[in-house]
Design a protein around this motif. Structure first.
Motif, PDB file in Angstrom:
ATOM      1  N   VAL A 200      32.200 -23.870   9.169  1.00 33.21           N
ATOM      2  CA  VAL A 200      32.915 -22.773   8.508  1.00 33.21           C
ATOM      3  C   VAL A 200      32.885 -23.093   6.890  1.00 33.21           C
ATOM      4  O   VAL A 200      33.358 -23.745   6.315  1.00 33.21           O
ATOM      5  CB  VAL A 200      34.241 -23.589   8.535  1.00 33.21           C
ATOM      6  N   PRO A 201      32.195 -22.168   6.336  1.00 36.51           N
ATOM      7  CA  PRO A 201      31.775 -22.020   4.967  1.00 36.51           C
ATOM      8  C   PRO A 201      33.114 -21.424   4.168  1.00 36.51           C
ATOM      9  O   PRO A 201      34.077 -20.563   4.823  1.00 36.51           O
ATOM     10  CB  PRO A 201      30.723 -20.988   4.724  1.00 36.51           C
ATOM     11  N   LEU A 220      20.105 -24.928  11.586  1.00 34.93           N
ATOM     12  CA  LEU A 220      20.288 -26.093  12.198  1.00 34.93           C
ATOM     13  C   LEU A 220      20.957 -26.092  13.601  1.00 34.93           C
ATOM     14  O   LEU A 220      21.240 -27.018  14.387  1.00 34.93           O
ATOM     15  CB  LEU A 220      21.191 -26.766  11.208  1.00 34.93           C
ATOM     16  N   GLY A 221      21.244 -24.799  13.918  1.00 35.09           N
ATOM     17  CA  GLY A 221      22.143 -24.559  15.323  1.00 35.09           C
ATOM     18  C   GLY A 221      23.339 -24.504  15.473  1.00 35.09           C
ATOM     19  O   GLY A 221      24.037 -24.561  16.526  1.00 35.09           O
ATOM     20  N   TYR A 222      23.992 -24.429  14.103  1.00 38.52           N
ATOM     21  CA  TYR A 222      25.571 -24.555  14.008  1.00 38.52           C
ATOM     22  C   TYR A 222      26.190 -22.762  14.204  1.00 38.52           C
ATOM     23  O   TYR A 222      25.273 -22.167  13.467  1.00 38.52           O
ATOM     24  CB  TYR A 222      25.940 -25.110  12.869  1.00 38.52           C
ATOM     25  N   ASP A 223      27.155 -22.773  15.028  1.00 39.95           N
ATOM     26  CA  ASP A 223      27.681 -21.517  14.743  1.00 39.95           C
ATOM     27  C   ASP A 223      28.533 -21.298  13.555  1.00 39.95           C
ATOM     28  O   ASP A 223      29.181 -22.177  13.228  1.00 39.95           O
ATOM     29  CB  ASP A 223      28.686 -21.167  15.979  1.00 39.95           C
ATOM     30  N   VAL A 224      28.689 -20.167  13.119  1.00 39.44           N
ATOM     31  CA  VAL A 224      29.243 -19.879  11.896  1.00 39.44           C
ATOM     32  C   VAL A 224      30.069 -18.436  12.253  1.00 39.44           C
ATOM     33  O   VAL A 224      29.655 -17.374  11.607  1.00 39.44           O
ATOM     34  CB  VAL A 224      28.518 -19.682  10.609  1.00 39.44           C
ATOM     35  N   PRO A 225      31.177 -18.788  12.806  1.00 34.38           N
ATOM     36  CA  PRO A 225      31.855 -17.553  13.395  1.00 34.38           C
ATOM     37  C   PRO A 225      32.771 -16.799  12.352  1.00 34.38           C
ATOM     38  O   PRO A 225      32.844 -15.517  12.388  1.00 34.38           O
ATOM     39  CB  PRO A 225      32.710 -18.035  14.356  1.00 34.38           C
ATOM     40  N   VAL A 226      33.086 -17.286  11.186  1.00 32.47           N
ATOM     41  CA  VAL A 226      33.770 -16.699  10.061  1.00 32.47           C
ATOM     42  C   VAL A 226      33.364 -17.464   8.835  1.00 32.47           C
ATOM     43  O   VAL A 226      33.007 -18.555   8.868  1.00 32.47           O
ATOM     44  CB  VAL A 226      35.394 -16.794  10.303  1.00 32.47           C
ATOM     45  N   VAL A 227      33.599 -16.564   7.903  1.00 36.17           N
ATOM     46  CA  VAL A 227      33.364 -17.181   6.292  1.00 36.17           C
ATOM     47  C   VAL A 227      34.498 -16.803   5.508  1.00 36.17           C
ATOM     48  O   VAL A 227      34.816 -15.688   5.475  1.00 36.17           O
ATOM     49  CB  VAL A 227      31.979 -16.355   5.991  1.00 36.17           C
ATOM     50  N   PHE A 228      35.107 -17.800   4.759  1.00 32.58           N
ATOM     51  CA  PHE A 228      36.276 -17.782   3.908  1.00 32.58           C
ATOM     52  C   PHE A 228      35.779 -17.733   2.393  1.00 32.58           C
ATOM     53  O   PHE A 228      34.636 -18.238   1.933  1.00 32.58           O
ATOM     54  CB  PHE A 228      36.988 -18.924   4.225  1.00 32.58           C
ATOM     55  N   GLU A 269      40.680 -15.760  14.258  1.00 34.43           N
ATOM     56  CA  GLU A 269      39.726 -15.781  15.122  1.00 34.43           C
ATOM     57  C   GLU A 269      38.581 -17.073  15.250  1.00 34.43           C
ATOM     58  O   GLU A 269      38.155 -17.158  16.202  1.00 34.43           O
ATOM     59  CB  GLU A 269      38.571 -14.643  14.104  1.00 34.43           C
ATOM     60  N   LEU A 270      38.876 -17.809  14.320  1.00 33.93           N
ATOM     61  CA  LEU A 270      38.418 -19.197  14.423  1.00 33.93           C
ATOM     62  C   LEU A 270      38.600 -20.101  15.474  1.00 33.93           C
ATOM     63  O   LEU A 270      38.038 -20.636  16.190  1.00 33.93           O
ATOM     64  CB  LEU A 270      38.214 -19.992  13.015  1.00 33.93           C
TER      65      LEU A 270
END
Length: 297
Positions: A200-201, A220-228, A269-270
């Motif tokens: 989560v950025p 790296l294979g990480y989901d980034v579903p939202v960005v703050f 959403e997160l």
């Protein structure tokens, strides 16, 4: 039950703010949530929700006592039921958490003298199992301190899942890379699998360098579903008023600000993303960011 730990080795990335607002977002959707903060510093989750009044009371029962089986009462009496955030229960922090590593090591040494085993990094897992927390709660969120130690290891061993707040900078990327080594080493030591539910950025402003770093995190294979994006006014207001972002916007703003409503929506959403990743379904999810009506800008 879905347990997870909100963790970053880097300080100042909004770890505790994220944990608190995710707890509220899960509860808004009809899930029962327990939050276990394990951070000894004063600016912690208990302070954010204004329930840290007994943290210096040497006579109070607290989670550390339960971890070494020196409790003063039943586990459920540790739990604070937050009337300002229905559905969110919290175990308040205590100053004894500052000595957690030493307390656990002394207990392990004492047990060893009598030929007994005391795995000091799985005691939180034991406490949760013995008290059947999985029967009472849908989601359990751990919020340990940033520096590696007994609180972090107990949280990860008890949850097996991570949500990673990250700063979209070279420093933030380095902390994520370092966390991979930490997680793999802990997985081998404790013989458990550790999964990452989301990265989560926080504080994203859209520069080319930040965009490249986000792509590197995804690689790296990480989901980034939202960005703050930068929301310092909103989050500072939460700490000033001792409440979640949802409560702050609803009770301490006189009009709707689109960027703040967008932030609330992203918390919702997160939370839905994490629930899907953990295999649970919220019974009554609201429209993302939906709260009582405010005046339009």
């Amino acid at each position: 039950m879905l347990p997870y730990t909100v963790y970053s080795e880097a300080g100042g990335v909004g770890k505790t703010t994220l944990a608190a607002n995710l707890a509220v977002a899960h509860a808004r959707a009809g899930l029962d949530v327990l939050v276990i903060p394990l951070d000894p510093q004063d600016g912690d989750l208990s302070h954010l929700f204004d329930i840290d009044h007994d943290r210096a009371d040497a006579d109070a029962d607290h989670i550390v006592r339960h971890l070494v089986e020196r409790e003063k009462g039943p586990f459920d009496e540790l739990i604070h039921h937050d009337i300002d955030h229905p559905g969110v229960d919290i175990i308040p922090e205590h100053n004894m958490l500052d000595d957690l590593e030493d307390v656990l090591q002394r207990e392990a040494d004492s047990r060893s003298d009598f030929g007994e085993s005391f795995p000091k990094y799985t005691q939180l897992l034991r406490v949760l199992r013995e008290n059947e927390v999985n029967e009472e709660y849908d989601v359990v969120i751990m919020d340990p301190q940033a520096s590696p130690g007994a609180g972090v290891y107990n949280a990860i061993a008890a949850s097996g899942n991570l949500v990673l707040p990250i700063e979209p900078s070279a420093k933030g990327q380095a902390s994520v890379n370092g966390l991979e080594d930490l997680v793999s080493g802990l997985s081998e030591q404790l013989e458990i699998g550790v999964g990452v539910l989301a990265a989560v950025p926080n504080g994203f402003s859209g520069t080319n360098d930040q965009t490249e770093i986000l792509e590197a995190v995804r690689e790296l294979g990480y989901d980034v579903p939202v960005v703050f994006r930068q929301r310092s006014s909103l989050f500072e207001g939460c700490w000033r008023q001792n409440c979640s972002a949802f409560t702050y916007v609803r009770e301490h703003r006189d009009r709707q600000r689109d960027h703040e409503m967008d932030t609330l929506a992203k918390f919702d959403e997160l939370a839905r993303h994490i629930e899907r990743q953990g295999g649970i379904e919220a019974p009554n999810p609201p429209e993302p960011g939906e709260i009582e009506e405010l005046a339009e800008v």
